[in-house]
Design a protein around this motif. Structure first.
Motif, PDB file in Angstrom:
ATOM      1  N   ASN A  34       0.830  -1.216   0.000  1.00 42.93           N
ATOM      2  CA  ASN A  34       0.000   0.000   0.000  1.00 42.93           C
ATOM      3  C   ASN A  34       0.862   1.263   0.000  1.00 42.93           C
ATOM      4  O   ASN A  34       0.392   2.332   0.398  1.00 42.93           O
ATOM      5  N   ASN A  35       2.100   1.143  -0.448  1.00 44.44           N
ATOM      6  CA  ASN A  35       3.022   2.277  -0.459  1.00 44.44           C
ATOM      7  C   ASN A  35       2.441   3.458  -1.248  1.00 44.44           C
ATOM      8  O   ASN A  35       2.011   3.298  -2.382  1.00 44.44           O
ATOM      9  N   GLY A  36       2.427   4.614  -0.599  1.00 44.18           N
ATOM     10  CA  GLY A  36       1.869   5.817  -1.203  1.00 44.18           C
ATOM     11  C   GLY A  36       0.486   6.169  -0.686  1.00 44.18           C
ATOM     12  O   GLY A  36      -0.059   7.232  -1.027  1.00 44.18           O
ATOM     13  N   VAL A  37      -0.082   5.322   0.183  1.00 46.62           N
ATOM     14  CA  VAL A  37      -1.463   5.553   0.610  1.00 46.62           C
ATOM     15  C   VAL A  37      -1.592   6.797   1.486  1.00 46.62           C
ATOM     16  O   VAL A  37      -2.611   7.514   1.423  1.00 46.62           O
ATOM     17  N   SER A  38      -0.572   7.095   2.312  1.00 46.50           N
ATOM     18  CA  SER A  38      -0.648   8.303   3.163  1.00 46.50           C
ATOM     19  C   SER A  38      -0.695   9.553   2.297  1.00 46.50           C
ATOM     20  O   SER A  38      -1.473  10.489   2.550  1.00 46.50           O
ATOM     21  N   ASP A  77     -10.775   0.890  -0.702  1.00 49.09           N
ATOM     22  CA  ASP A  77     -10.795   0.218   0.593  1.00 49.09           C
ATOM     23  C   ASP A  77      -9.475   0.395   1.335  1.00 49.09           C
ATOM     24  O   ASP A  77      -9.467   0.578   2.565  1.00 49.09           O
ATOM     25  N   GLN A  78      -8.352   0.327   0.624  1.00 46.06           N
ATOM     26  CA  GLN A  78      -7.052   0.523   1.266  1.00 46.06           C
ATOM     27  C   GLN A  78      -6.916   1.950   1.804  1.00 46.06           C
ATOM     28  O   GLN A  78      -6.392   2.158   2.901  1.00 46.06           O
ATOM     29  N   VAL A  79      -7.368   2.914   1.029  1.00 47.49           N
ATOM     30  CA  VAL A  79      -7.305   4.312   1.464  1.00 47.49           C
ATOM     31  C   VAL A  79      -8.177   4.516   2.698  1.00 47.49           C
ATOM     32  O   VAL A  79      -7.753   5.133   3.687  1.00 47.49           O
ATOM     33  N   ARG A  80      -9.387   3.992   2.665  1.00 48.86           N
ATOM     34  CA  ARG A  80     -10.290   4.170   3.800  1.00 48.86           C
ATOM     35  C   ARG A  80      -9.759   3.457   5.040  1.00 48.86           C
ATOM     36  O   ARG A  80      -9.857   3.971   6.160  1.00 48.86           O
ATOM     37  N   GLU A  81      -9.207   2.278   4.872  1.00 50.00           N
ATOM     38  CA  GLU A  81      -8.634   1.539   5.998  1.00 50.00           C
ATOM     39  C   GLU A  81      -7.504   2.321   6.651  1.00 50.00           C
ATOM     40  O   GLU A  81      -7.408   2.397   7.878  1.00 50.00           O
ATOM     41  N   HIS A  82      -6.655   2.929   5.829  1.00 50.87           N
ATOM     42  CA  HIS A  82      -5.541   3.723   6.355  1.00 50.87           C
ATOM     43  C   HIS A  82      -6.069   4.941   7.112  1.00 50.87           C
ATOM     44  O   HIS A  82      -5.558   5.288   8.181  1.00 50.87           O
ATOM     45  N   PHE A  83      -7.108   5.557   6.562  1.00 51.36           N
ATOM     46  CA  PHE A  83      -7.720   6.706   7.222  1.00 51.36           C
ATOM     47  C   PHE A  83      -8.279   6.321   8.583  1.00 51.36           C
ATOM     48  O   PHE A  83      -8.027   7.002   9.598  1.00 51.36           O
ATOM     49  N   LEU A  84      -9.023   5.251   8.649  1.00 51.22           N
ATOM     50  CA  LEU A  84      -9.653   4.838   9.904  1.00 51.22           C
ATOM     51  C   LEU A  84      -8.622   4.428  10.953  1.00 51.22           C
ATOM     52  O   LEU A  84      -8.854   4.618  12.150  1.00 51.22           O
ATOM     53  N   ARG A  85      -7.499   3.888  10.514  1.00 53.52           N
ATOM     54  CA  ARG A  85      -6.482   3.455  11.471  1.00 53.52           C
ATOM     55  C   ARG A  85      -5.699   4.625  12.041  1.00 53.52           C
ATOM     56  O   ARG A  85      -5.412   4.666  13.248  1.00 53.52           O
ATOM     57  N   HIS A  86      -5.324   5.595  11.226  1.00 52.16           N
ATOM     58  CA  HIS A  86      -4.361   6.610  11.652  1.00 52.16           C
ATOM     59  C   HIS A  86      -4.970   7.966  12.011  1.00 52.16           C
ATOM     60  O   HIS A  86      -4.368   8.717  12.794  1.00 52.16           O
TER      61      HIS A  86
END
Length: 436
Positions: free
Chosen positions: A44-48, A173-182
């Motif tokens: 998921n490199n680059g998702v932030s 989904d990967q973007v949203r997951e990263h958002f919800l986690r951090h």
């Protein structure tokens, strides 16, 4: 330089830091989050960075991005954001009497983003990444190349924006997951600096971030040390100049050696009278410019020297840089030069008090990882360094084993450059670089 920030924690766990400087006529609002490429995987490199872009595509309260930006611009602001390897931040200058507008907009952006127009932003990011690669898609960015070699198989080696392949493959989904986690209360710091009042900032932050869920701060695995050097990496690129970076692994800001490293940085690069610009640019005309800097994380640091020159001069520039470093290891710096570096350090810290952006970064950005010290304390630590301590720090970190050189340029200068690095006249040390 004796003022201290106000720091409080809201019931949600959100930290709020306010730096009151009533003598200024401006203010700045910044929100820091402990997530960047260091908190990613190759998958998921680059998702932030992608998420940072999507925040500016509107929120539940501000679905029209023209109106969202206009609201902030009408009160002297300009919405912006940035992603680094270990954190991200969102900020805007504001007229002090309109802090609420900026707080409401950024608060809604970061807690209720719509996360729309992902395909448009994907194309923008892919265009943005082109300046890091050549026409064959090879990475020619010195920072990316050096981090990959310094931190193999560790998240610090990942590119901030990701790779072309990873960005193309990122899903909603990967973007949203990263958002919800951090993007949770324990992982953010809201900061206001300038002509502001802490009580008002607290009230505005609690209101604007009411939708922020509770959650813990992100954590990171410490980076391992690489094997002993010197290490050399060359990428052939048909340009008129050869670019290169010398890197030494050092310690983070809170380590007892860091004040001496700050002095070394100023001795090497702090105006045309400092050692590297004088010896390489002014005296020998080998390059147009040369720079030295410290790149720090909460658990490690890097001392970097960077320059560019004609391919046939590249080996001379590196050789001269190593000679200058060796001289700092061999002899104690004179009292006049040492005191000038200390004075410059203290003066520039004092100048920072006139910049809300500098104040927010110092106290708010640092708060993500540790309790920041005051400007006065940092200046006092530097002032207490002796010539012997500075020389000892140079000997400890400017060693052959701790040297990495990365270069990008024409092939004709590669062998001469490689020879200079292999024969680097620096102290030898088998001891590992201490961590903070």
């Amino acid at each position: 330089m004796s003022f201290k920030p106000f720091r409080d924690v809201l019931p949600s766990g959100l930290r709020v830091v306010t730096v009151e400087t009533p003598h200024l006529h401006t203010s700045l609002l910044a929100v820091y989050v402990r997530t960047g490429s260091r908190h990613e995987t190759p998958g998921n490199n680059g998702v932030s960075h992608f998420l940072e872009h999507l925040f500016f595509r509107g929120s539940e309260g501000w679905p029209d991005t023209v109106k969202m930006n206009a609201a902030v611009e009408e009160v002297g602001g300009n919405l912006n954001g940035a992603t680094t390897r270990d954190h991200g931040y969102y900020y805007t200058p504001l007229h002090p009497s309109h802090l609420r507008v900026g707080m409401d907009v950024i608060g809604d952006m970061l807690t209720r983003p719509r996360l729309t127009d992902m395909e448009v932003e994907r194309q923008i990011i892919l265009e943005e990444m082109l300046d890091e690669v050549d026409d064959k898609g090879r990475d020619i960015d010195l920072d990316n190349l050096s981090k990959r070699l310094l931190f193999p198989d560790h998240p610090l080696s990942l590119k901030i924006a990701g790779t072309s392949d990873s960005v193309k493959a990122l899903t909603h989904d990967q973007v949203r997951e990263h958002f919800l986690r951090h993007y949770v209360a324990g992982n953010l710091v809201v900061t206001a600096a300038g002509r502001v009042r802490h009580s008002e900032v607290m009230a505005l932050a609690e209101r604007a971030f009411a939708h922020l869920p509770r959650g813990e701060a992100s954590t990171e695995a410490p980076p391992p040390l690489i094997g002993p050097g010197p290490h050399f990496h060359f990428v052939t690129h048909d340009e008129s100049q050869t670019e290169f970076k010398l890197t030494f692994r050092v310690v983070p800001e809170q380590h007892e050696d860091y004040p001496a490293l700050q002095i070394l940085r100023r001795l090497l690069d702090d105006g045309l009278s400092s050692r590297l610009p004088f010896e390489i640019v002014e005296k020998r005309g080998l390059a147009y410019s040369v720079s030295a800097g410290l790149d720090t994380y909460h658990d490690t640091g890097l001392f970097e020297i960077e320059a560019a020159s004609a391919p046939e001069k590249a080996s001379q520039v590196v050789a001269e840089s190593l000679r200058v470093l060796g001289a700092l290891c061999d002899e104690e710096v004179g009292a006049e030069e040492l005191n000038r570096a200390k004075r410059r350090h203290r003066m520039l810290l004092e100048f920072s008090q006139d910049s809300p952006g500098e104040l927010a970064g110092w106290f708010g950005g640092t708060e993500l990882f540790r309790t920041p010290e005051t400007f006065s304390h940092r200046a006092d630590l530097v002032d207490r360094q002796t010539a012997a301590q500075v020389r000892d720090a140079a000997r400890r970190y400017f060693t052959r084993e701790n040297l990495l050189v990365v270069a990008v340029g024409q092939k004709k200068g590669q062998k001469a450059l490689e020879k200079v690095v292999a024969e680097a006249a620096l102290p030898s040390s088998v001891s590992a670089v201490p961590r903070g």
